[in-house]
Design an enzyme around this catalytic site. Structure first.
Site, PDB file in Angstrom:
ATOM      1  N   ARG A 289       0.810  -1.231   0.000  1.00 52.84           N
ATOM      2  CA  ARG A 289       0.000   0.000   0.000  1.00 52.84           C
ATOM      3  C   ARG A 289       0.835   1.270   0.000  1.00 52.84           C
ATOM      4  NH1 ARG A 289      -3.171  -2.920   3.687  1.00 52.84           N
ATOM      5  NH2 ARG A 289      -4.938  -3.870   2.625  1.00 52.84           N
TER       6      ARG A 289
ATOM      7  N   LYS B 235       3.906  11.718 -10.904  1.00 55.13           N
ATOM      8  CA  LYS B 235       3.032  10.873 -11.728  1.00 55.13           C
ATOM      9  C   LYS B 235       3.746   9.547 -11.972  1.00 55.13           C
ATOM     10  CE  LYS B 235       0.192  13.946 -14.572  1.00 55.13           C
ATOM     11  NZ  LYS B 235      -0.105  14.331 -15.967  1.00 55.13           N
TER      12      LYS B 235
ATOM     13  N   GLU C 168      11.174  17.957 -24.268  1.00 50.33           N
ATOM     14  CA  GLU C 168      10.491  18.426 -23.051  1.00 50.33           C
ATOM     15  C   GLU C 168      11.035  19.802 -22.634  1.00 50.33           C
ATOM     16  OE1 GLU C 168       7.830  16.751 -21.992  1.00 50.33           O
ATOM     17  OE2 GLU C 168       8.181  14.589 -22.190  1.00 50.33           O
TER      18      GLU C 168
ATOM     19  N   LYS D 261       8.966  23.004 -14.167  1.00 46.80           N
ATOM     20  CA  LYS D 261       8.062  21.890 -13.875  1.00 46.80           C
ATOM     21  C   LYS D 261       7.676  21.891 -12.399  1.00 46.80           C
ATOM     22  CE  LYS D 261       6.495  17.397 -14.310  1.00 46.80           C
ATOM     23  NZ  LYS D 261       6.551  16.069 -14.871  1.00 46.80           N
TER      24      LYS D 261
ATOM     25  N   GLU E 162      -3.435  17.984 -11.061  1.00 51.62           N
ATOM     26  CA  GLU E 162      -3.848  18.349 -12.421  1.00 51.62           C
ATOM     27  C   GLU E 162      -5.318  18.741 -12.543  1.00 51.62           C
ATOM     28  OE1 GLU E 162      -1.764  16.184 -15.587  1.00 51.62           O
ATOM     29  OE2 GLU E 162      -3.606  16.302 -16.742  1.00 51.62           O
TER      30      GLU E 162
ATOM     31  N   ARG F 202      -1.542  22.497 -14.066  1.00 51.22           N
ATOM     32  CA  ARG F 202      -0.685  21.363 -14.462  1.00 51.22           C
ATOM     33  C   ARG F 202      -1.048  20.837 -15.850  1.00 51.22           C
ATOM     34  NH1 ARG F 202       1.737  16.378 -10.793  1.00 51.22           N
ATOM     35  NH2 ARG F 202       2.979  15.527 -12.483  1.00 51.22           N
TER      36      ARG F 202
ATOM     37  N   ASN G   3       0.752  19.205 -20.476  1.00 50.37           N
ATOM     38  CA  ASN G   3       0.331  18.249 -21.513  1.00 50.37           C
ATOM     39  C   ASN G   3       0.506  18.796 -22.920  1.00 50.37           C
ATOM     40  OD1 ASN G   3      -0.439  16.265 -19.660  1.00 50.37           O
ATOM     41  ND2 ASN G   3      -2.439  17.230 -19.362  1.00 50.37           N
TER      42      ASN G   3
ATOM     43  N   HIS H  11       1.360  16.612 -25.878  1.00 48.41           N
ATOM     44  CA  HIS H  11       1.244  15.224 -25.435  1.00 48.41           C
ATOM     45  C   HIS H  11      -0.030  14.522 -25.873  1.00 48.41           C
ATOM     46  CE1 HIS H  11       4.810  16.033 -23.151  1.00 48.41           C
ATOM     47  NE2 HIS H  11       4.819  14.823 -22.641  1.00 48.41           N
TER      48      HIS H  11
ATOM     49  N   HIS I  84       1.142  11.447 -27.598  1.00 44.92           N
ATOM     50  CA  HIS I  84       0.835  10.095 -27.119  1.00 44.92           C
ATOM     51  C   HIS I  84       0.141   9.277 -28.212  1.00 44.92           C
ATOM     52  CE1 HIS I  84       0.984  11.097 -22.508  1.00 44.92           C
ATOM     53  NE2 HIS I  84       2.173  10.852 -23.019  1.00 44.92           N
TER      54      HIS I  84
ATOM     55  N   HIS J 155       9.466   8.671 -26.916  1.00 43.27           N
ATOM     56  CA  HIS J 155       8.483   9.583 -26.336  1.00 43.27           C
ATOM     57  C   HIS J 155       8.789  11.044 -26.716  1.00 43.27           C
ATOM     58  CE1 HIS J 155       5.658  11.332 -23.497  1.00 43.27           C
ATOM     59  NE2 HIS J 155       6.646  12.066 -22.994  1.00 43.27           N
TER      60      HIS J 155
HETATM   61  N1  LIG Z   1       5.867  10.820 -14.933  1.00 42.94           N
HETATM   62  C1  LIG Z   1       5.963  11.886 -15.687  1.00 42.94           C
HETATM   63  O1  LIG Z   1       5.598  12.998 -15.286  1.00 42.94           O
HETATM   64  C2  LIG Z   1       6.543  11.756 -17.066  1.00 42.94           C
HETATM   65  C3  LIG Z   1       6.892  12.904 -17.789  1.00 42.94           C
HETATM   66  C4  LIG Z   1       7.504  12.747 -19.036  1.00 42.94           C
HETATM   67  C5  LIG Z   1       7.723  11.474 -19.539  1.00 42.94           C
HETATM   68  N2  LIG Z   1       7.346  10.383 -18.818  1.00 42.94           N
HETATM   69  C6  LIG Z   1       7.599   9.028 -19.319  1.00 42.94           C
HETATM   70  O2  LIG Z   1       8.993   8.843 -19.477  1.00 42.94           O
HETATM   71  C7  LIG Z   1       9.210   7.835 -20.466  1.00 42.94           C
HETATM   72  C8  LIG Z   1      10.312   8.282 -21.395  1.00 42.94           C
HETATM   73  O3  LIG Z   1      11.489   8.427 -20.662  1.00 42.94           O
HETATM   74  P1  LIG Z   1      12.924   8.292 -21.352  1.00 42.94           P
HETATM   75  O4  LIG Z   1      12.953   9.092 -22.578  1.00 42.94           O
HETATM   76  O5  LIG Z   1      13.919   8.525 -20.286  1.00 42.94           O
HETATM   77  O6  LIG Z   1      12.943   6.773 -21.841  1.00 42.94           O
HETATM   78  P2  LIG Z   1      13.667   5.468 -21.279  1.00 42.94           P
HETATM   79  O7  LIG Z   1      13.457   5.301 -19.833  1.00 42.94           O
HETATM   80  O8  LIG Z   1      13.255   4.369 -22.186  1.00 42.94           O
HETATM   81  O9  LIG Z   1      15.223   5.793 -21.497  1.00 42.94           O
HETATM   82  C9  LIG Z   1      15.709   5.963 -22.788  1.00 42.94           C
HETATM   83  C10 LIG Z   1      16.787   4.917 -23.130  1.00 42.94           C
HETATM   84  O10 LIG Z   1      18.032   5.351 -22.630  1.00 42.94           O
HETATM   85  C11 LIG Z   1      18.591   4.347 -21.789  1.00 42.94           C
HETATM   86  N3  LIG Z   1      19.308   5.095 -20.749  1.00 42.94           N
HETATM   87  C12 LIG Z   1      18.754   5.927 -19.824  1.00 42.94           C
HETATM   88  N4  LIG Z   1      19.733   6.546 -19.156  1.00 42.94           N
HETATM   89  C13 LIG Z   1      20.913   6.105 -19.655  1.00 42.94           C
HETATM   90  C14 LIG Z   1      22.268   6.404 -19.366  1.00 42.94           C
HETATM   91  N5  LIG Z   1      22.623   7.325 -18.478  1.00 42.94           N
HETATM   92  N6  LIG Z   1      23.218   5.737 -20.051  1.00 42.94           N
HETATM   93  C15 LIG Z   1      22.877   4.820 -21.014  1.00 42.94           C
HETATM   94  N7  LIG Z   1      21.609   4.533 -21.349  1.00 42.94           N
HETATM   95  C16 LIG Z   1      20.644   5.170 -20.666  1.00 42.94           C
HETATM   96  C17 LIG Z   1      17.435   3.514 -21.317  1.00 42.94           C
HETATM   97  O11 LIG Z   1      17.846   2.227 -20.970  1.00 42.94           O
HETATM   98  C18 LIG Z   1      16.560   3.522 -22.570  1.00 42.94           C
HETATM   99  O12 LIG Z   1      17.040   2.571 -23.487  1.00 42.94           O
HETATM  100  C19 LIG Z   1       7.890   7.628 -21.159  1.00 42.94           C
HETATM  101  O13 LIG Z   1       7.326   6.412 -20.702  1.00 42.94           O
HETATM  102  C20 LIG Z   1       7.043   8.796 -20.702  1.00 42.94           C
HETATM  103  O14 LIG Z   1       5.674   8.483 -20.680  1.00 42.94           O
HETATM  104  C21 LIG Z   1       6.777  10.512 -17.602  1.00 42.94           C
HETATM  105 ZN   LIG Z   2       6.460  13.837 -21.831  1.00 40.32          ZN
END
Ligand SMILES: NC(=O)c1ccc[n+]([C@@H]2O[C@H](COP(=O)([O-])OP(=O)(O)OC[C@H]3O[C@@H](n4cnc5c(N)ncnc54)[C@H](O)[C@@H]3O)[C@@H](O)[C@H]2O)c1
Ligand SMILES: [Zn+2]
Length: 365
Positions: A122, A144, A186, A230, A240, A244, A248, A251, A255, A267
Site C-alpha cells: 500500500r 506521476k 520536453e 516543472k 492536475e 498542471r 500536456n 502530449h 501520445h 516519447h
Molecule cells: N511521470 C511523468 O511525469 C513523465 C513525464 C515525461 C515522460 N514520462 C515518461 O517517461 C518515459 C520516457 O522516458 P525516457 O525518454 O527517459 O525513456 P527510457 O526510460 O526508455 O530511457 C531511454 C533509453 O536510454 C537508456 N538510458 C537511460 N539513461 C541512460 C544512461 N545514463 N546511459 C545509457 N543509457 C541510458 C534507457 O535504458 C533507454 O534505453 C515515457 O514512458 C514517458 O511516458 C513521464
Molecule cells: Zn512527456
C-alpha cells in the site's frame, strides 16, 4: 526563488529536494539515507542502465545484488506485466514495508518503479535517480507514476511523490545521442509553456548538442531551469485540476502518434511532433499568435527532432488513438494550447480547450 550555485543547484519542493549536480552519484548513499531512511533499499533499473550504474548505487546504500531488480529496457516493458513481476520479485526477496525503492533509469524506470512504490504494501517511499535527460528535466519530478496498456499510455497509475530526486549530470555521458535529443523536446515544451527567453537558450543548446559538454554550465542551466518550471507548476497543482494541464502541451497528439508507432517512436520524438501539430491547431482556432508554430517547428528541427507524423501513419488512426487519451470527452478531445512561445492559452477560463476531430483532420492532413 531557488539559490543558484556555480556547480550545482537544488530545487526544494514542499515535500522533497531535487539535487542537480555533476557527480551526485558519489554521495548518493548520504542523499538517499537522509531523504528516505530505510531498513532496506531495493534498486529498480533497466538492462541498459543497470550494468553501468547499479552496483555503484547498491554499494552506496549497502544493498546486495539480490535487491537489484533489472527489467528489459524500453517503453514496451512499461506494463502491468512488468509491474506484477517486480512486485513478486520484491516479495520473494523478503522486501517489506520498511523498504525504500530507488528508481535508477530513464522515465520508463521512473514511472514503473514509482508505480511499484505506490502500490507495494500500500505504498513505500521511493527516490528518483533519473539517468536520461528526459527523466531529469521532466519525468522524475511531479509524482506521476504508472504503466501503459494496449489502449494507450499511462492509463493505469497513481500520484506518488518521491522522497527525493537525485540528478547526476555525469551519467548523461553514456546516454545515446538519440535519447539526448529526445529529452530536448520536453525542454522546448517548458520554454513554450513558461519562458520565452529560456526557449531561446534551449534552441542554442539544441543546435550544439552533438558537441555539448554534458557536465558544463549550459547543460546545468538547462536541466535546472526546466526542473524549476516543472516544479513550480506541479507545486501549484499537484493533481492536475488546473495549471498542471499546461504540461500536456504536445502530449495529446504526441501520445497518439507514439501509440500508433507501437512505441517505435521515442516519447520525446512523439512529443516534438505533437507540439508542432498542436501549435498549428492553436493558430488555426485563433488562440495562438501567428508565427508560433514556425518558431516551435524551428526549435524542434534545431534539436534534430521530427516535425511531422511518419508518413505511413494514417490520420484516422491517429485521431482514433486520441480517443483513448485521458483528456477525451464525447466527440472532442481537450488540448493544452499555447498563446505564444512563453505563455499558454486559457488561464482562469481553464487550461484545456476542446477541439473537434474535424479541426484535427485539417491540421494533420
Ligand atoms: N511521470 C511523468 O511525469 C513523465 C513525464 C515525461 C515522460 N514520462 C515518461 O517517461 C518515459 C520516457 O522516458 P525516457 O525518454 O527517459 O525513456 P527510457 O526510460 O526508455 O530511457 C531511454 C533509453 O536510454 C537508456 N538510458 C537511460 N539513461 C541512460 C544512461 N545514463 N546511459 C545509457 N543509457 C541510458 C534507457 O535504458 C533507454 O534505453 C515515457 O514512458 C514517458 O511516458 C513521464
Ligand atoms: Zn512527456
Amino acid at each position: 526563488m531557488v539559490m543558484v550555485e556555480p556547480r550545482n543547484r537544488d530545487v526544494t519542493l514542499p515535500a522533497y529536494r531535487v539535487t542537480i549536480e555533476a557527480g551526485a552519484l558519489e554521495r548518493i548513499g548520504d542523499l538517499v539515507r537522509e531523504a528516505a531512511p530505510a531498513h532496506r533499499y531495493a534498486i529498480i533499473t533497466d538492462s541498459h542502465v543497470g550494468p553501468i550504474y547499479a552496483s555503484r548505487v547498491a554499494s552506496a546504500v549497502r544493498a546486495t545484488s539480490d535487491t537489484i531488480f533489472t527489467v528489459p529496457a524500453g517503453e514496451a516493458h512499461k506494463t502491468r506485466d512488468t509491474w506484477a513481476s517486480l512486485t513478486d520479485r520484491l516479495l520473494v526477496s523478503g522486501c517489506g514495508r520498511d523498504t525504500t525503492i530507488i528508481a535508477l533509469g530513464g522515465g520508463v524506470v521512473g514511472d514503473l518503479a514509482g508505480f511499484v512504490a505506490a502500490t507495494f504494501m500500500r505504498g513505500v517511499p521511493f527516490v528518483q535517480v533519473p539517468t536520461s535527460l528526459l527523466a531529469m528535466i521532466d519525468a522524475s519530478v511531479g509524482g506521476k507514476t504508472g504503466v501503459d496498456t494496449a489502449a494507450g499510455k499511462n492509463l493505469v497509475g497513481s500520484f506518488h511523490q518521491p522522497a527525493a530526486v537525485v540528478a547526476d549530470l555525469g551519467v548523461l555521458a553514456s546516454l545515446p545521442p538519440e535519447h539526448l535529443r529526445a529529452g530536448m523536446a520536453e525542454a522546448i515544451k517548458h520554454g513554450v509553456i513558461a519562458d520565452s527567453e529560456y526557449f531561446d537558450r534551449v534552441v542554442a543548446v539544441a543546435s550544439s548538442l552533438a558537441t555539448i559538454e554534458v557536465v558544463g554550465p549550459a547543460m546545468l542551466h538547462l536541466v535546472a531551469r526546466s526542473i524549476e518550471i516543472k516544479a513550480d507548476i506541479v507545486t501549484r497543482d499537484e493533481r492536475e485540476s488546473g495549471v498542471r494541464k499546461t504540461l500536456n502541451f504536445g502530449h495529446t497528439l504526441g501520445h497518439a502518434v507514439e501509440l500508433c508507432s507501437n512505441y517505435e517512436l521515442l516519447h520525446g520524438n512523439a512529443v516534438a511532433i505533437g507540439m508542432v501539430y498542436e501549435s498549428a491547431l492553436a493558430e488555426r482556432i485563433g488562440v495562438a499568435d501567428a508565427g508560433t508554430t514556425a518558431r516551435i517547428c524551428d526549435a524542434v528541427r534545431s534539436a534534430g527532432l521530427p516535425d511531422s507524423r511518419p508518413l505511413p501513419m494514417s490520420v484516422e488512426r491517429i485521431i482514433a488513438a486520441t480517443r483513448a487519451d485521458k483528456k477525451a470527452r464525447a466527440g472532442s478531445t481537450e488540448y493544452a494550447l499555447p498563446a505564444r512561445v512563453g505563455a499558454m492559452a486559457g488561464g482562469d477560463r481553464g487550461w484545456s480547450i476542446p477541439v473537434s476531430e474535424d479541426l484535427l483532420r485539417g491540421v494533420l492532413g
